[in-house]
Design a protein around this motif. Structure first.
Motif, PDB file in Angstrom:
ATOM      1  N   ASP A 203      68.299  21.553   8.173  1.00 36.24           N
ATOM      2  CA  ASP A 203      69.246  22.368   7.521  1.00 36.24           C
ATOM      3  C   ASP A 203      68.611  23.446   6.768  1.00 36.24           C
ATOM      4  OD1 ASP A 203      71.154  20.864   8.733  1.00 36.24           O
ATOM      5  OD2 ASP A 203      71.640  19.633   6.908  1.00 36.24           O
ATOM      6  N   CYS A 204      67.624  23.387   6.106  1.00 38.09           N
ATOM      7  CA  CYS A 204      66.852  24.130   5.287  1.00 38.09           C
ATOM      8  C   CYS A 204      65.978  25.288   6.133  1.00 38.09           C
ATOM      9  CB  CYS A 204      65.757  23.514   4.219  1.00 38.09           C
ATOM     10  SG  CYS A 204      66.756  22.650   2.997  1.00 38.09           S
ATOM     11  N   GLY A 205      66.015  25.035   7.611  1.00 38.48           N
ATOM     12  CA  GLY A 205      65.470  26.148   8.266  1.00 38.48           C
ATOM     13  C   GLY A 205      63.834  26.007   8.241  1.00 38.48           C
ATOM     14  N   LEU A 206      63.447  24.540   7.851  1.00 34.99           N
ATOM     15  CA  LEU A 206      62.207  24.385   7.828  1.00 34.99           C
ATOM     16  C   LEU A 206      61.695  23.382   9.199  1.00 34.99           C
ATOM     17  CD1 LEU A 206      61.556  23.519   4.113  1.00 34.99           C
ATOM     18  CD2 LEU A 206      60.718  25.802   5.543  1.00 34.99           C
ATOM     19  N   GLN A 207      60.970  23.624  10.075  1.00 35.97           N
ATOM     20  CA  GLN A 207      60.806  22.753  11.114  1.00 35.97           C
ATOM     21  C   GLN A 207      59.609  21.759  10.854  1.00 35.97           C
ATOM     22  OE1 GLN A 207      62.645  23.458  13.763  1.00 35.97           O
ATOM     23  NE2 GLN A 207      63.530  24.790  12.382  1.00 35.97           N
ATOM     24  N   ASN A 208      58.564  21.863   9.977  1.00 38.68           N
ATOM     25  CA  ASN A 208      57.717  20.836   9.445  1.00 38.68           C
ATOM     26  C   ASN A 208      58.215  20.025   8.576  1.00 38.68           C
ATOM     27  OD1 ASN A 208      55.285  19.768   8.433  1.00 38.68           O
ATOM     28  ND2 ASN A 208      53.953  21.398  10.008  1.00 38.68           N
ATOM     29  N   LEU A 209      58.147  18.753   8.791  1.00 37.52           N
ATOM     30  CA  LEU A 209      58.575  17.860   7.737  1.00 37.52           C
ATOM     31  C   LEU A 209      57.376  17.583   6.643  1.00 37.52           C
ATOM     32  CD1 LEU A 209      60.798  15.731   6.994  1.00 37.52           C
ATOM     33  CD2 LEU A 209      59.501  13.960   8.154  1.00 37.52           C
ATOM     34  N   GLY A 210      56.303  17.845   7.067  1.00 39.32           N
ATOM     35  CA  GLY A 210      55.266  17.645   6.123  1.00 39.32           C
ATOM     36  C   GLY A 210      55.316  18.945   5.142  1.00 39.32           C
ATOM     37  N   HIS A 211      55.462  19.926   5.694  1.00 34.99           N
ATOM     38  CA  HIS A 211      55.614  20.916   4.810  1.00 34.99           C
ATOM     39  C   HIS A 211      56.916  21.032   3.696  1.00 34.99           C
ATOM     40  CE1 HIS A 211      55.374  25.009   3.190  1.00 34.99           C
ATOM     41  NE2 HIS A 211      56.575  25.666   3.973  1.00 34.99           N
ATOM     42  N   PHE A 212      58.087  20.247   4.380  1.00 33.38           N
ATOM     43  CA  PHE A 212      59.141  20.395   3.246  1.00 33.38           C
ATOM     44  C   PHE A 212      58.637  19.289   2.298  1.00 33.38           C
ATOM     45  CE2 PHE A 212      63.093  17.451   2.824  1.00 33.38           C
ATOM     46  CZ  PHE A 212      63.738  18.193   1.979  1.00 33.38           C
ATOM     47  N   HIS A 213      58.227  18.204   2.594  1.00 34.72           N
ATOM     48  CA  HIS A 213      57.635  17.214   1.791  1.00 34.72           C
ATOM     49  C   HIS A 213      56.736  17.767   0.609  1.00 34.72           C
ATOM     50  CE1 HIS A 213      58.972  13.064   2.913  1.00 34.72           C
ATOM     51  NE2 HIS A 213      59.531  13.534   4.061  1.00 34.72           N
ATOM     52  N   ARG A 214      56.086  18.533   1.182  1.00 32.92           N
ATOM     53  CA  ARG A 214      55.009  19.239   0.123  1.00 32.92           C
ATOM     54  C   ARG A 214      55.574  20.077  -1.124  1.00 32.92           C
ATOM     55  NH1 ARG A 214      51.647  20.186   3.505  1.00 32.92           N
ATOM     56  NH2 ARG A 214      52.288  22.191   4.034  1.00 32.92           N
ATOM     57  N   LEU A 215      56.428  20.900  -0.296  1.00 35.14           N
ATOM     58  CA  LEU A 215      57.260  21.777  -1.251  1.00 35.14           C
ATOM     59  C   LEU A 215      58.303  21.026  -2.095  1.00 35.14           C
ATOM     60  CD1 LEU A 215      58.661  24.500   1.169  1.00 35.14           C
ATOM     61  CD2 LEU A 215      56.881  24.841  -0.442  1.00 35.14           C
ATOM     62  N   PHE A 216      58.780  20.045  -1.570  1.00 34.49           N
ATOM     63  CA  PHE A 216      59.900  19.198  -2.570  1.00 34.49           C
ATOM     64  C   PHE A 216      58.895  18.502  -3.676  1.00 34.49           C
ATOM     65  CE2 PHE A 216      62.709  15.982  -3.808  1.00 34.49           C
ATOM     66  CZ  PHE A 216      64.107  16.628  -3.536  1.00 34.49           C
ATOM     67  N   ARG A 217      57.747  18.076  -3.250  1.00 34.17           N
ATOM     68  CA  ARG A 217      57.019  17.336  -4.470  1.00 34.17           C
ATOM     69  C   ARG A 217      56.653  18.154  -5.415  1.00 34.17           C
ATOM     70  NH1 ARG A 217      53.015  12.041  -3.070  1.00 34.17           N
ATOM     71  NH2 ARG A 217      52.749  11.595  -5.433  1.00 34.17           N
ATOM     72  N   GLU A 218      56.141  19.415  -4.915  1.00 35.59           N
ATOM     73  CA  GLU A 218      55.520  20.394  -5.838  1.00 35.59           C
ATOM     74  C   GLU A 218      56.571  20.729  -6.828  1.00 35.59           C
ATOM     75  OE1 GLU A 218      54.162  23.404  -3.623  1.00 35.59           O
ATOM     76  OE2 GLU A 218      52.181  22.352  -3.169  1.00 35.59           O
ATOM     77  N   HIS A 219      57.848  21.042  -6.318  1.00 39.54           N
ATOM     78  CA  HIS A 219      59.157  21.197  -7.389  1.00 39.54           C
ATOM     79  C   HIS A 219      59.659  20.105  -8.377  1.00 39.54           C
ATOM     80  CE1 HIS A 219      61.906  24.411  -8.612  1.00 39.54           C
ATOM     81  NE2 HIS A 219      62.995  23.172  -8.287  1.00 39.54           N
ATOM     82  N   PHE A 220      59.784  19.168  -7.713  1.00 42.04           N
ATOM     83  CA  PHE A 220      60.593  17.999  -8.426  1.00 42.04           C
ATOM     84  C   PHE A 220      59.456  16.629  -8.641  1.00 42.04           C
ATOM     85  CE2 PHE A 220      63.943  19.852  -5.829  1.00 42.04           C
ATOM     86  CZ  PHE A 220      64.779  20.195  -6.751  1.00 42.04           C
ATOM     87  N   GLY A 221      58.366  16.794  -8.513  1.00 35.75           N
ATOM     88  CA  GLY A 221      57.393  15.820  -8.953  1.00 35.75           C
ATOM     89  C   GLY A 221      57.665  14.389  -8.078  1.00 35.75           C
ATOM     90  N   ALA A 222      58.431  14.462  -7.045  1.00 37.66           N
ATOM     91  CA  ALA A 222      58.369  13.221  -6.149  1.00 37.66           C
ATOM     92  C   ALA A 222      58.681  13.662  -4.688  1.00 37.66           C
ATOM     93  CB  ALA A 222      59.565  12.571  -6.687  1.00 37.66           C
ATOM     94  N   THR A 223      58.591  12.750  -3.864  1.00 34.19           N
ATOM     95  CA  THR A 223      59.054  13.057  -2.630  1.00 34.19           C
ATOM     96  C   THR A 223      60.479  12.834  -2.346  1.00 34.19           C
ATOM     97  OG1 THR A 223      58.892  10.654  -1.831  1.00 34.19           O
ATOM     98  CG2 THR A 223      56.727  11.844  -1.949  1.00 34.19           C
ATOM     99  N   PRO A 224      61.027  13.769  -1.223  1.00 34.60           N
ATOM    100  CA  PRO A 224      62.436  13.335  -1.221  1.00 34.60           C
ATOM    101  C   PRO A 224      63.041  11.810  -1.180  1.00 34.60           C
ATOM    102  CG  PRO A 224      61.686  15.260   0.331  1.00 34.60           C
ATOM    103  CD  PRO A 224      60.603  14.309  -0.282  1.00 34.60           C
ATOM    104  N   ARG A 225      62.325  10.965  -0.673  1.00 33.08           N
ATOM    105  CA  ARG A 225      62.646   9.344  -0.510  1.00 33.08           C
ATOM    106  C   ARG A 225      62.760   8.957  -1.823  1.00 33.08           C
ATOM    107  NH1 ARG A 225      63.189   6.941   3.907  1.00 33.08           N
ATOM    108  NH2 ARG A 225      61.976   8.356   4.974  1.00 33.08           N
ATOM    109  N   VAL A 226      61.569   9.131  -2.604  1.00 33.47           N
ATOM    110  CA  VAL A 226      61.642   8.675  -4.037  1.00 33.47           C
ATOM    111  C   VAL A 226      62.871   9.298  -5.195  1.00 33.47           C
ATOM    112  CG1 VAL A 226      60.098   8.531  -6.085  1.00 33.47           C
ATOM    113  CG2 VAL A 226      59.299   7.894  -3.695  1.00 33.47           C
ATOM    114  N   TYR A 227      62.881  10.410  -4.768  1.00 32.90           N
ATOM    115  CA  TYR A 227      63.941  11.148  -5.545  1.00 32.90           C
ATOM    116  C   TYR A 227      65.317  10.539  -5.287  1.00 32.90           C
ATOM    117  CZ  TYR A 227      66.594  15.353  -7.147  1.00 32.90           C
ATOM    118  OH  TYR A 227      67.512  16.279  -7.767  1.00 32.90           O
ATOM    119  N   ARG A 228      65.503  10.361  -4.059  1.00 29.92           N
ATOM    120  CA  ARG A 228      66.956   9.834  -3.577  1.00 29.92           C
ATOM    121  C   ARG A 228      66.930   8.459  -4.207  1.00 29.92           C
ATOM    122  NH1 ARG A 228      68.759  10.186   2.483  1.00 29.92           N
ATOM    123  NH2 ARG A 228      70.311  11.832   1.522  1.00 29.92           N
ATOM    124  N   ARG A 229      65.919   7.591  -4.008  1.00 34.73           N
ATOM    125  CA  ARG A 229      66.055   6.241  -4.694  1.00 34.73           C
ATOM    126  C   ARG A 229      66.162   6.479  -5.788  1.00 34.73           C
ATOM    127  NH1 ARG A 229      61.803   4.330  -2.164  1.00 34.73           N
ATOM    128  NH2 ARG A 229      60.264   4.585  -3.881  1.00 34.73           N
TER     129      ARG A 229
END
Length: 291
Positions: A258-284
């Protein structure tokens, strides 16, 4: 001569209980000044906020004459002494008035130190707060004026408006010392790029929304905010992703797409740099309270 005649005009003091009907929590009016004849100066025991929708004029405020132009917004305090004068062209103003106790309540509850509050106080602020809003904010104010004109004049409506006004102007950095105002085309692009249908298309879409070349967008954005178009687009993507992780059960890979990112690894890296956690940990973490 006109300035002298204006100052010699008798000062009127307006009282809240003589201005509105019993039970009304605010008063709103849209009026047009025509011609150069000064309007009678006045003071009052209530507060106001007004903005210029169209045309130009003069605002005489606490002994000073300041120009009025489209988009100007002024937060009038109780006991400010002011009046208006039009020019050859008509000047259309929207004025919202409300009791002093509403102003005191909002100041004490949300800005107890006075920091960020539009209705300044004290001898260090001889003039009221004044700013020029963007084209987007002018449309926002027009919609609010139409709403308040139709709505019941109750405290809920006026406090809702004033809180949103405070948030809108302080969140946009209007009161920050030395902050640069964004050109309307860039403010519009920054607003629109927050929509999924736009940020999914990346920085080329940001440039199209701005109606400028990518190089020009980057240069102006860098000068105004110290960031790039890529950072603005990624910020919109990450804000959207965080909201989806909090408020939906969408799979992480779907949110990434949905974000327009085709690379899941790149998405994880961006998210962790910004929020300090992976998307999965953030949600949990955020959903732990309801498990």
């Amino acid at each position: 001569m006109k300035k002298i005649r204006y100052k010699k005009m008798r000062m009127t003091r307006l009282l809240w209980n003589q201005t509105v009907l019993p039970g009304q929590a605010y008063h709103i009016a849209r009026y047009t000044m025509r011609g150069r004849t000064p309007r009678k100066p006045h003071t009052h025991d209530f507060a106001e906020v007004f903005w210029v929708e169209k045309g130009e004029g003069i605002h005489e405020i606490n002994g000073q004459r300041l120009p009025l132009k489209p988009g100007m917004l002024v937060a009038i305090r109780p006991n400010d002494r002011h009046g208006f004068q039009g020019t050859v062209e008509s000047c259309r103003i929207v004025n919202v008035a409300f009791p002093a106790d509403t102003l005191d309540f909002l100041r004490e509850r949300y800005c107890p130190g006075g920091e960020g509050f539009l209705w300044t106080t004290g001898t260090t602020a001889p003039l009221p707060f004044q700013t020029t809003v963007s084209a987007t904010q002018r449309r926002w104010l027009r919609d609010w004026a139409d709403h308040l004109g139709r709505a019941p004049c109750i405290r809920l409506e006026i406090e809702r408006f004033l809180l949103e006004l405070l948030h809108e102007l302080t969140a946009a950095g209007q009161s920050a010392a030395g902050a640069r105002s964004l050109p309307d085309w860039l403010a519009h692009a920054l607003e629109k790029i927050r929509e999924p249908r736009h940020f999914a298309l990346g920085t080329p879409q940001f440039a199209r929304l701005a109606g400028r070349t990518p190089q020009h967008v980057n240069a102006v954005l860098k000068a105004a905010r110290g960031s790039t178009a890529t950072e603005a687009v990624n910020q919109a993507r990450l804000d959207y992703a965080a909201a989806q992780l909090r408020m939906s059960n969408k799979k992480i890979i779907e949110i990434c797409m949905d974000c327009g990112l085709q690379n899941l690894g790149h998405f994880h890296r961006l998210f962790r740099e910004h929020f300090g956690a992976t998307p999965r940990v953030y949600r949990r973490r955020l959903q732990a309270v309801v498990r």
